[in-house]
Design an enzyme around this catalytic site. Structure first.
Site, PDB file in Angstrom:
ATOM      1  N   ILE A 139       0.858  -1.176   0.000  1.00  0.00           N
ATOM      2  CA  ILE A 139       0.000   0.000   0.000  1.00  0.00           C
ATOM      3  C   ILE A 139       0.900   1.234   0.000  1.00  0.00           C
ATOM      4  O   ILE A 139       1.775   1.371   0.858  1.00  0.00           O
ATOM      5  CB  ILE A 139      -0.942   0.016   1.224  1.00  0.00           C
ATOM      6  N   LYS A 140       0.689   2.119  -0.972  1.00  0.00           N
ATOM      7  CA  LYS A 140       1.551   3.295  -1.135  1.00  0.00           C
ATOM      8  C   LYS A 140       1.051   4.452  -0.269  1.00  0.00           C
ATOM      9  O   LYS A 140      -0.091   4.874  -0.384  1.00  0.00           O
ATOM     10  CB  LYS A 140       1.588   3.733  -2.601  1.00  0.00           C
ATOM     11  N   ILE A 141       1.942   4.946   0.585  1.00  0.00           N
ATOM     12  CA  ILE A 141       1.646   6.079   1.473  1.00  0.00           C
ATOM     13  C   ILE A 141       2.745   7.115   1.273  1.00  0.00           C
ATOM     14  O   ILE A 141       3.929   6.768   1.270  1.00  0.00           O
ATOM     15  CB  ILE A 141       1.610   5.623   2.946  1.00  0.00           C
TER      16      ILE A 141
END
Length: 368
Positions: A139-141
């Protein structure tokens, strides 16, 4: 003749593709790239999905179903992107298993409009992780000040994280600290930290684009001689910071508990200036334990003519420092450059997301 991408992989650089589409998945092209281009991962972003929807009818059946169910545009985007991410993750699952859960990864981005909101970013990361439900997903944050605690929180809950939008060395050090804090909390929470993975996406070409613009404005021979040197210098010093952070007692305690390092990922590796060699951000950033995620054009260029000559990072730290110091001596403020790039990056990603929402809204109406 040896494919340069095979050589790059042998040097310890994981080759990832910065692109995804349902056409690529259903045609078998992704599997071909895994077989022929040493591909071991995929990243995505809203612009990539927008382009895929614009250029293909592969989404029509799902769009008709979503329109019939009268779902919101935001939910439709989650369903559409989640579908492709799951499919890609399943194609890459054998790679995930054969690399000891290191590679075979696919990244999905949290709504970038939330980049300045810790609570909503953390909640969205949890929701996407639950929705996609694949162990080989990231998951890209974003690495904003508000994103860092969300990164720690996600990792503490066992969510694999691709930290995006890193431009400065200080920001990168903060990311590595957030990563270790997340693993420490995950261990306290009873998670098997050997199963939690993360990468830190350090952006490259955008640094040259911004610094070169400022050098060009200065216009002296000294300024012209520094064109195209800042981004590679910045990335090389990021790798030095990585080596330092993962040689500490703090990291050793986590490694002894089974943790694996957060790998540096070179992002934005397609050249922005056509005057530059199209594989410069591949050839000059070879170091073990890294990831290079490439647009397809860069991937194909690298497969054709990249010059992989071994490690081009670890012996170049002093030159990198000299290059950045020379840029600074001309009055170009490093902190201002990187802050500008982070703010622009957040804005551009948010606009891309709005564009994707608009595209999906139009297509839902067309299929209702």
């Amino acid at each position: 003749m040896t494919n340069p991408l095979h050589t790059l992989s042998a040097e310890g650089v994981a080759v990832w593709l910065d692109d995804i589409s349902r056409d690529r998945l259903r045609s078998g092209n992704l599997q071909e790239l895994i077989t022929d281009r040493s591909l071991v991962g995929v990243t995505s972003n809203p612009t990539i999905f927008d382009k895929a929807l614009k250029e293909s009818d592969a989404y029509d059946d799902q769009l008709r179903d979503l329109a019939a169910r009268n779902v919101s545009v935001d939910e439709a985007v989650r369903f559409i992107t989640g579908y492709d991410i799951r499919w890609a993750a399943d194609i890459l699952r054998p790679t995930y298993e054969s690399t000891g859960r290191i590679d075979g990864r696919v990244s999905l981005e949290v709504d970038p409009r939330l980049a300045r909101d810790t609570e909503r970013t953390a909640a969205e990361a949890r929701a996407l992780w639950w929705m996609v439900d694949r162990p080989n997903v990231f998951i890209k944050i974003p690495a904003t000040a508000e994103g860092l605690p969300a990164i720690t929180r996600a990792l503490a809950e066992g969510v694999n994280v691709n930290v995006t939008l890193i431009f400065s060395l200080d920001s990168y050090r903060g990311v590595m600290d957030a990563f270790m804090a997340g693993l420490e909390q995950a261990r306290e929470n009873g998670h098997d930290i050997s199963r939690i993975q993360s990468v830190a996406s350090f952006f490259v070409s955008r640094v040259d684009a911004e610094v070169d613009k400022r050098l060009e404005k200065i216009g002296t021979d000294e300024a012209n001689a520094l064109m195209g040197r800042a981004a590679i210098a910045n990335a090389r010093l990021a790798y030095e910071a990585y080596e330092q952070a993962f040689a500490t007692d703090r990291w050793k305690a986590l490694a002894d508990a089974g943790a694996t390092p957060q790998r540096p990922l070179w992002a934005s590796t397609g050249v922005k200036d056509p005057a530059y060699d199209d594989t410069r951000y591949i050839d000059q950033l070879v170091a073990p334990g890294t990831v290079n995620t490439m647009p397809e054009a860069t991937l194909e260029a690298a497969a054709d003519h990249a010059k992989i000559t071994g490690d081009t990072v670890r012996g170049a730290y002093e030159q990198a420092r000299q290059d950045l110091e020379a840029v600074a001596s001309l009055g170009i403020d490093y902190d201002d450059v990187t802050a500008t790039l982070e703010n622009e990056g957040v804005d551009k990603f948010a606009k891309s997301w709005e564009g994707l929402l608009g595209r999906v809204s139009e297509q839902l109406k067309a299929h209702s």
